[in-house]
Design a protein around this motif. Structure first.
Motif, PDB file in Angstrom:
ATOM      1  N   ILE A 196     -15.011  -0.575 -12.714  1.00 49.92           N
ATOM      2  CA  ILE A 196     -14.017   0.486 -12.532  1.00 49.92           C
ATOM      3  C   ILE A 196     -12.769   0.190 -13.354  1.00 49.92           C
ATOM      4  O   ILE A 196     -12.227   1.078 -14.037  1.00 49.92           O
ATOM      5  N   ILE A 197     -12.311  -1.064 -13.312  1.00 50.27           N
ATOM      6  CA  ILE A 197     -11.118  -1.442 -14.089  1.00 50.27           C
ATOM      7  C   ILE A 197     -11.365  -1.236 -15.580  1.00 50.27           C
ATOM      8  O   ILE A 197     -10.524  -0.691 -16.303  1.00 50.27           O
ATOM      9  N   MET A 198     -12.529  -1.654 -16.045  1.00 47.88           N
ATOM     10  CA  MET A 198     -12.830  -1.503 -17.475  1.00 47.88           C
ATOM     11  C   MET A 198     -13.030  -0.041 -17.855  1.00 47.88           C
ATOM     12  O   MET A 198     -12.733   0.351 -18.981  1.00 47.88           O
ATOM     13  N   GLY A 199     -13.517   0.749 -16.925  1.00 50.78           N
ATOM     14  CA  GLY A 199     -13.636   2.174 -17.183  1.00 50.78           C
ATOM     15  C   GLY A 199     -12.289   2.841 -17.371  1.00 50.78           C
ATOM     16  O   GLY A 199     -12.162   3.819 -18.119  1.00 50.78           O
ATOM     17  N   VAL A 200     -11.261   2.321 -16.724  1.00 49.05           N
ATOM     18  CA  VAL A 200      -9.903   2.834 -16.914  1.00 49.05           C
ATOM     19  C   VAL A 200      -9.312   2.304 -18.223  1.00 49.05           C
ATOM     20  O   VAL A 200      -8.549   3.003 -18.902  1.00 49.05           O
ATOM     21  N   GLU A 201      -9.663   1.084 -18.589  1.00 46.30           N
ATOM     22  CA  GLU A 201      -9.109   0.460 -19.793  1.00 46.30           C
ATOM     23  C   GLU A 201      -9.679   1.048 -21.088  1.00 46.30           C
ATOM     24  O   GLU A 201      -8.990   1.073 -22.108  1.00 46.30           O
ATOM     25  N   PHE A 202     -10.936   1.476 -21.072  1.00 49.28           N
ATOM     26  CA  PHE A 202     -11.549   2.006 -22.297  1.00 49.28           C
ATOM     27  C   PHE A 202     -10.759   3.175 -22.883  1.00 49.28           C
ATOM     28  O   PHE A 202     -10.469   3.182 -24.082  1.00 49.28           O
TER      29      PHE A 202
END
Length: 196
Positions: free
Chosen positions: A106-112
């Motif tokens: 989830i965190i990486m999905g926001v960072e992309f």
């Protein structure tokens, strides 16, 4: 009246040790990637930064998740027969590791999208950040798959339980089923069966 209780032990698949070692390696890789995120945060230019909050969250996740993955891997590396406490600890650690992986995805999905919004210019920090983000996502997804598989294997161990001291040197596979003769021997039937 005191009774002697025999501790239960469980036969594990041989592959669980290799999977536990892989989880430990992914934990160490996550910690190393967390340090690379720290270096990137310190070296990137302020005008091209994706934001302090986003970088701090990804750094904290990468460093904290490494310890969860090493913990679940070390609880999965059990030599010989495992006790009930070891099996339960391994199941809980792998489930927690799976939840940590979901949080990381989830965190990486926001960072992309944050890195992608700066992708129209040739900025070295953005390119390095996108590369680190992709490698981190692949490692997180791989760890999640390992945690799910190992937790499933440990859960299945409860189905194939054996008492400590009953044929402990047997090298039979867990998946082998007993033969008809062995089933008759354990059922206690002394009647011969007629074969037509």
């Amino acid at each position: 009246m005191q009774t002697n209780k025999i501790p239960r032990t469980y036969i594990l698949k041989e592959e669980t040790r290799a999977m536990g070692a892989a989880q430990i390696m992914f934990g160490l890789i996550h910690s190393a990637l967390g340090m690379l995120w720290v270096f990137l945060y310190n070296l990137e230019e302020e005008q091209y930064s994706v934001g302090t909050v986003g970088m701090t969250v990804i750094i904290f996740y990468m460093l904290a998740s490494g310890s969860f993955f090493v913990n679940s891997g070390s609880s999965s590396v059990i030599h010989g027969n495992a006790t009930t406490c070891q099996v339960v600890l391994a199941i809980v650690a792998n489930i927690l590791s799976g939840f940590v992986c979901i949080i990381g995805i989830i965190i990486m999905g926001v960072e992309f999208p944050a890195f992608e919004s700066l992708g129209n210019k040739y900025i070295w920090s953005n390119m390095a950040g996108m590369m680190l983000l992709q490698i981190s996502a692949v490692c997180t997804i791989s760890e999640m798959i390992l945690a799910i598989i190992v937790a499933h294997w440990f859960r299945r161990v409860f189905d194939q339980q054996k008492l400590w001291g009953e044929d402990s040197t047997s090298s039979k596979s867990i998946l082998e089923s007993p033969s008809q003769h062995e089933m008759e021997k354990f059922s206690g039937s002394s009647e011969p069966t007629l074969v037509e």
